[in-house]
Every structure is written in structure tokens, then in C-alpha cells.
Motif scaffolding. Structure first.
Motif, PDB file in Angstrom:
ATOM      1  N   GLU A  99      47.957  38.763  34.001  1.00 46.04           N
ATOM      2  CA  GLU A  99      46.636  38.006  34.607  1.00 46.04           C
ATOM      3  C   GLU A  99      44.845  38.302  35.071  1.00 46.04           C
ATOM      4  OE1 GLU A  99      50.121  34.825  37.432  1.00 46.04           O
ATOM      5  OE2 GLU A  99      48.714  36.928  38.343  1.00 46.04           O
ATOM      6  N   PHE A 100      45.421  39.561  34.880  1.00 43.19           N
ATOM      7  CA  PHE A 100      44.210  39.991  35.618  1.00 43.19           C
ATOM      8  C   PHE A 100      42.959  39.604  34.049  1.00 43.19           C
ATOM      9  CE2 PHE A 100      40.637  43.568  35.904  1.00 43.19           C
ATOM     10  CZ  PHE A 100      40.158  42.145  36.527  1.00 43.19           C
ATOM     11  N   CYS A 101      43.467  40.253  32.898  1.00 43.74           N
ATOM     12  CA  CYS A 101      43.045  40.464  31.777  1.00 43.74           C
ATOM     13  C   CYS A 101      43.245  39.177  31.289  1.00 43.74           C
ATOM     14  CB  CYS A 101      43.967  41.378  30.594  1.00 43.74           C
ATOM     15  SG  CYS A 101      44.593  42.779  31.917  1.00 43.74           S
ATOM     16  N   GLU A 102      43.427  37.881  31.368  1.00 38.93           N
ATOM     17  CA  GLU A 102      43.595  37.000  30.350  1.00 38.93           C
ATOM     18  C   GLU A 102      42.235  35.688  31.323  1.00 38.93           C
ATOM     19  OE1 GLU A 102      47.517  35.090  31.170  1.00 38.93           O
ATOM     20  OE2 GLU A 102      48.427  36.950  29.477  1.00 38.93           O
ATOM     21  N   ARG A 103      41.855  36.615  32.554  1.00 37.14           N
ATOM     22  CA  ARG A 103      40.652  35.571  33.046  1.00 37.14           C
ATOM     23  C   ARG A 103      39.790  35.323  31.830  1.00 37.14           C
ATOM     24  NH1 ARG A 103      40.111  35.145  39.161  1.00 37.14           N
ATOM     25  NH2 ARG A 103      37.712  35.010  38.647  1.00 37.14           N
ATOM     26  N   GLU A 104      39.197  34.076  32.314  1.00 39.15           N
ATOM     27  CA  GLU A 104      37.796  34.218  30.496  1.00 39.15           C
ATOM     28  C   GLU A 104      36.913  35.561  31.532  1.00 39.15           C
ATOM     29  OE1 GLU A 104      36.480  30.810  30.485  1.00 39.15           O
ATOM     30  OE2 GLU A 104      39.033  29.640  30.348  1.00 39.15           O
ATOM     31  N   ASP A 105      36.695  35.567  32.486  1.00 41.10           N
ATOM     32  CA  ASP A 105      35.081  35.810  33.407  1.00 41.10           C
ATOM     33  C   ASP A 105      35.402  38.166  32.550  1.00 41.10           C
ATOM     34  OD1 ASP A 105      36.882  36.210  35.586  1.00 41.10           O
ATOM     35  OD2 ASP A 105      35.460  36.357  36.875  1.00 41.10           O
ATOM     36  N   ILE A 106      36.534  38.391  32.787  1.00 42.56           N
ATOM     37  CA  ILE A 106      37.010  39.690  32.822  1.00 42.56           C
ATOM     38  C   ILE A 106      36.604  39.766  31.036  1.00 42.56           C
ATOM     39  CG2 ILE A 106      38.557  41.193  32.442  1.00 42.56           C
ATOM     40  CD1 ILE A 106      37.465  40.543  35.451  1.00 42.56           C
ATOM     41  N   GLY A 142      34.890  37.128  28.754  1.00 39.01           N
ATOM     42  CA  GLY A 142      33.973  37.543  28.673  1.00 39.01           C
ATOM     43  C   GLY A 142      32.372  38.614  28.880  1.00 39.01           C
ATOM     44  N   GLN A 143      32.884  39.474  29.967  1.00 37.60           N
ATOM     45  CA  GLN A 143      32.046  40.013  29.941  1.00 37.60           C
ATOM     46  C   GLN A 143      31.754  41.307  29.508  1.00 37.60           C
ATOM     47  OE1 GLN A 143      31.721  41.815  34.104  1.00 37.60           O
ATOM     48  NE2 GLN A 143      32.032  39.741  35.138  1.00 37.60           N
ATOM     49  N   LEU A 144      33.365  41.618  29.050  1.00 36.90           N
ATOM     50  CA  LEU A 144      34.153  43.023  27.880  1.00 36.90           C
ATOM     51  C   LEU A 144      33.610  41.984  26.303  1.00 36.90           C
ATOM     52  CD1 LEU A 144      37.582  43.566  28.375  1.00 36.90           C
ATOM     53  CD2 LEU A 144      35.704  44.812  28.606  1.00 36.90           C
ATOM     54  N   LYS A 145      33.213  40.817  25.711  1.00 35.29           N
ATOM     55  CA  LYS A 145      32.871  40.562  24.876  1.00 35.29           C
ATOM     56  C   LYS A 145      31.277  40.777  24.618  1.00 35.29           C
ATOM     57  CE  LYS A 145      37.018  37.330  23.627  1.00 35.29           C
ATOM     58  NZ  LYS A 145      36.715  35.724  23.318  1.00 35.29           N
TER      59      LYS A 145
END
Length: 174
Positions: free
Chosen positions: A96-103, A105-108
């Protein structure tokens, strides 16, 4: 409810003095009770004794609390802090943590492997803090990555030199 009964009830909690004035000026003073563990506890006593459930606010350094308005649920700390620009996290699985859009988005947005490594280290630390949350707690993080743990729903909190509390007041007594 007569004054003696109200004061006896207050012995179990915290008795405060309230004003009708938002600037703290002493006008239409009334006593109120705060310090409840849950909203249900306040509801039960309000119904039993014919009291009103209200929100009270006090600036740091002031003696009097200002009566704000009737309230029908506890403070939702996630909503309060999101309005102030904080991110919040509840207990969740790694997936669930890895699927968060904010996570994601920051990696992208990472432009090289070093930046991605720094980002992943931050996310690892953040997820470890999330794993440490107890039932009913949330993790709040500001834009500078400062984080703290709070109850998700509470009857009192402090923010930016103001204290807020939910309590009981008796408008039947004069």
C-alpha cells in the motif's frame, strides 16, 4: 443542572472558565468541563446531565477559553493538519505504501541514481515510522520532512500558539 452538581462532575475532569469574546475579553463568563478521553464519554455525560458539547479555544498565555460552537464529533487530526499542508500516514502494508501516488511521484522526479537512493532511504525511514504506529495513531509530516505521531481522533490538541478542546457547558444554569 445546578452549580454544585456541575462542579462535582468537573472534579473528575478539568474545570475551565470560558468567555463569549473571541479576543479573550471576560464577557458572559461560564464554566465548562474538558479533559474527556473520548467523544462518546462526553456524549454520555451531556445526555445524562442536559449539557451542551462545544469546542473551546485558548491562546497560549490567556486565562480564559473562548466558546466557539457546538461540535458533533472529535477532532480529526488528519483533516486538521492536511489543511495546514501536512501529509499523513496510517498503518499500511508495504504494498500500500509503494502504491501511494506521492511516493511514486517523488521517485519519478528523480534525475539520477544518487537522488533516487536518497529518496529511497527517506522512504525506508518513513515506512519504519509507519510500522511503529499503534492502533488509532497517525504519522504527520510537514514539507520539511519533520514528522510526529498523533492520535487520529482526539478531544484536545495544540497548534500554533492555540489550544483547542472539546468539552461540556451548562447553559441551563444562571
Amino acid at each position: 443542572m445546578n452549580t454544585i452538581d456541575f462542579l462535582n462532575l468537573a472534579n473528575e475532569f478539568e474545570l475551565i472558565e470560558t468567555t463569549s469574546e473571541p479576543n479573550g475579553y471576560p464577557r458572559n463568563l461560564r464554566k465548562a468541563i474538558i479533559g474527556f478521553d473520548t467523544f462518546e464519554q462526553a456524549e454520555e455525560l451531556a445526555e445524562k446531565h442536559g449539557l451542551s458539547i462545544e469546542m473551546f479555544e485558548r491562546r497560549d498565555g490567556w486565562d480564559l477559553w473562548t466558546r466557539r460552537n457546538r461540535i458533533f464529533k472529535p477532532f480529526d487530526m488528519a483533516n486538521i493538519y492536511v489543511e495546514e499542508g501536512y501529509d499523513f500516514y496510517k498503518t499500511m502494508s508495504f504494498e500500500e505504501f509503494c502504491e501511494r501516488e506521492d511516493i511514486q511521484g517523488q521517485l519519478k522526479e528523480c534525475t539520477d541514481f544518487y537522488e533516487m537512493q536518497v529518496c529511497l532511504e527517506f522512504f525506508k525511514d518513513l515506512f519504519e515510522e509507519i510500522e511503529d504506529l499503534k492502533e488509532g495513531e497517525i504519522l504527520l509530516k510537514d514539507n520539511d520532512s519533520n514528522a510526529f505521531v498523533s492520535k487520529e481522533y482526539t478531544m484536545a490538541y495544540s497548534y500554533d500558539s492555540h489550544q483547542y478542546a472539546i468539552g461540556l457547558i451548562d447553559y441551563n444554569e444562571d
